[in-house]
Design a protein around this motif. Sequence first.
Motif, mmCIF file in Angstrom:
data_model
loop_
_atom_site.group_PDB
_atom_site.id
_atom_site.type_symbol
_atom_site.label_atom_id
_atom_site.label_comp_id
_atom_site.label_asym_id
_atom_site.label_seq_id
_atom_site.Cartn_x
_atom_site.Cartn_y
_atom_site.Cartn_z
ATOM 1 N N SER A 1 11.604 34.611 36.120
ATOM 2 C CA SER A 1 12.100 33.616 37.078
ATOM 3 C C SER A 1 11.102 33.363 38.193
ATOM 4 C CB SER A 1 13.449 34.057 37.653
ATOM 5 O OG SER A 1 13.345 35.336 38.242
ATOM 6 N N SER A 2 10.213 34.327 38.441
ATOM 7 C CA SER A 2 9.252 34.147 39.528
ATOM 8 C C SER A 2 7.843 34.621 39.196
ATOM 9 C CB SER A 2 9.743 34.861 40.793
ATOM 10 O OG SER A 2 9.943 36.244 40.549
ATOM 11 N N LEU A 3 7.665 35.341 38.093
ATOM 12 C CA LEU A 3 6.352 35.859 37.718
ATOM 13 C C LEU A 3 5.974 35.421 36.310
ATOM 14 C CD1 LEU A 3 6.485 39.555 39.017
ATOM 15 C CD2 LEU A 3 5.363 37.598 40.100
ATOM 16 N N LYS A 4 4.667 35.364 36.070
ATOM 17 C CA LYS A 4 4.167 35.047 34.739
ATOM 18 C C LYS A 4 4.166 36.302 33.859
ATOM 19 C CE LYS A 4 1.132 31.393 36.501
ATOM 20 N NZ LYS A 4 -0.270 30.927 36.636
ATOM 21 N N GLU A 5 4.128 36.082 32.563
ATOM 22 C CA GLU A 5 4.176 37.203 31.625
ATOM 23 C C GLU A 5 3.034 38.190 31.856
ATOM 24 O OE1 GLU A 5 4.657 38.004 26.808
ATOM 25 O OE2 GLU A 5 4.281 35.976 27.570
ATOM 26 N N LYS A 6 1.855 37.677 32.200
ATOM 27 C CA LYS A 6 0.688 38.545 32.366
ATOM 28 C C LYS A 6 0.825 39.493 33.551
ATOM 29 C CE LYS A 6 -1.962 35.214 35.134
ATOM 30 N NZ LYS A 6 -3.216 34.426 35.199
ATOM 31 N N ASN A 7 1.760 39.228 34.459
ATOM 32 C CA ASN A 7 1.944 40.095 35.609
ATOM 33 C C ASN A 7 2.695 41.380 35.270
ATOM 34 O OD1 ASN A 7 2.443 37.138 37.577
ATOM 35 N ND2 ASN A 7 0.598 38.369 37.501
ATOM 36 N N PHE A 8 3.382 41.390 34.134
ATOM 37 C CA PHE A 8 4.132 42.575 33.720
ATOM 38 C C PHE A 8 3.256 43.476 32.849
ATOM 39 C CE2 PHE A 8 7.335 39.398 34.707
ATOM 40 C CZ PHE A 8 8.244 40.128 35.458
ATOM 41 N N GLN A 9 3.652 44.737 32.759
ATOM 42 C CA GLN A 9 2.848 45.712 32.029
ATOM 43 C C GLN A 9 3.035 45.609 30.517
ATOM 44 O OE1 GLN A 9 3.346 49.835 33.270
ATOM 45 N NE2 GLN A 9 2.528 50.579 31.331
ATOM 46 N N HIS A 10 4.220 45.942 30.050
ATOM 47 C CA HIS A 10 4.435 45.950 28.593
ATOM 48 C C HIS A 10 5.928 45.829 28.280
ATOM 49 C CE1 HIS A 10 3.419 46.393 24.469
ATOM 50 N NE2 HIS A 10 3.913 47.612 24.328
ATOM 51 N N PRO A 11 6.543 44.693 28.627
ATOM 52 C CA PRO A 11 7.977 44.548 28.375
ATOM 53 C C PRO A 11 8.295 44.337 26.901
ATOM 54 C CG PRO A 11 7.080 42.507 29.219
ATOM 55 C CD PRO A 11 5.961 43.505 29.277
ATOM 56 N N LEU A 12 9.531 44.638 26.546
ATOM 57 C CA LEU A 12 10.009 44.357 25.188
ATOM 58 C C LEU A 12 9.876 42.874 24.877
ATOM 59 C CD1 LEU A 12 13.396 46.300 24.842
ATOM 60 C CD2 LEU A 12 11.423 46.522 23.342
ATOM 61 N N ALA A 13 10.204 42.062 25.861
ATOM 62 C CA ALA A 13 10.154 40.602 25.716
ATOM 63 C C ALA A 13 9.993 40.001 27.097
ATOM 64 C CB ALA A 13 11.422 40.078 25.047
ATOM 65 N N TYR A 14 9.519 38.776 27.123
ATOM 66 C CA TYR A 14 9.428 38.002 28.352
ATOM 67 C C TYR A 14 10.247 36.745 28.135
ATOM 68 C CZ TYR A 14 7.382 35.027 32.013
ATOM 69 O OH TYR A 14 7.194 34.186 33.087
ATOM 70 N N VAL A 15 11.279 36.550 28.963
ATOM 71 C CA VAL A 15 12.146 35.379 28.819
ATOM 72 C C VAL A 15 12.239 34.660 30.160
ATOM 73 C CG1 VAL A 15 13.486 36.414 26.942
ATOM 74 C CG2 VAL A 15 14.250 36.730 29.302
ATOM 75 N N LYS A 16 12.274 33.346 30.128
ATOM 76 C CA LYS A 16 12.440 32.577 31.360
ATOM 77 C C LYS A 16 13.882 32.661 31.863
ATOM 78 C CE LYS A 16 9.835 30.433 33.206
ATOM 79 N NZ LYS A 16 8.885 30.797 34.295
ATOM 80 N N ASP A 17 14.827 32.690 30.925
ATOM 81 C CA ASP A 17 16.235 32.896 31.228
ATOM 82 C C ASP A 17 16.887 33.417 29.952
ATOM 83 O OD1 ASP A 17 16.865 30.618 29.566
ATOM 84 O OD2 ASP A 17 16.482 29.306 31.302
#
Length: 246
Positions: free
Chosen positions: A195-211
């Motif tokens: 909702s406020s960050l891009k996928e590359k800002n996270f370490q290693h999530p299971l998934a990246y979803v906008k909502d």
Amino acid sequence: MLIKTPSPVLPTLIFDMDGVLVDNTPYQARAFQLLFRDLGLTTNARQLLRRLNGMPATNILKTVFRHPVPEKQLKEYASQREFLYRTLYWNKRRAMPGLVPFLEAARAAGHNIALGTGSPPETISYIVDHLDLRRYFDVVIGKDDVAKGKPHADTFTVAAAQLGVRPEDCIVFEDAVLGEQAAYRAGMRCVAVGSSLKEKNFQHPLAYVKDFTGFTPERLLELLARQPHAPKPDKQRAQRQYMHLE
């Protein structure tokens, strides 16, 4: 003799609130910015929250002053910010797209569901009860229920303990880097809500979803099979004052 294979444990789902249940980060940032203006501070609130979102407001406020500020004064500033935020967000409160169908499907499938947030009870009620979401959560863990907030693991480990489940059988939904790190510190896996960050800002999530639009518990189990263990926390990402996100 036929040996039965144990059925896999259905994961417990733990949701952060701000930026996950609702897309309210821009209003949080605006409230901080108005407070900073009143205090004569030039800090960019949006950039600040991109680094420190997930922490209690008093802890965030500690980082913007170059001199020590008494805890009582920080609490007064936090209350002022909370009033500004509620005023700005009053008529904008909406559940994240797809959230309610996902919660209903997860409940029907038999998942335990918890809320784990750094907010105090009155702020939780402002969102959760106004949107009639409390009925989906088996436990609600807030600021008053833990000794240390995110990026410490307490918020999520307390939720797991109250539900009587193992941390490794929990999946956290987070929109903040500090929240993701708290999940890994707890030994849990994490779905990043962008909702406020891009996928590359996270370490290693299971998934990246906008909502949560189109996201299902079945899809979550598929993703879980691809990541059998929680990633180790990244100490550098959890260094609150040194994170510089694009």
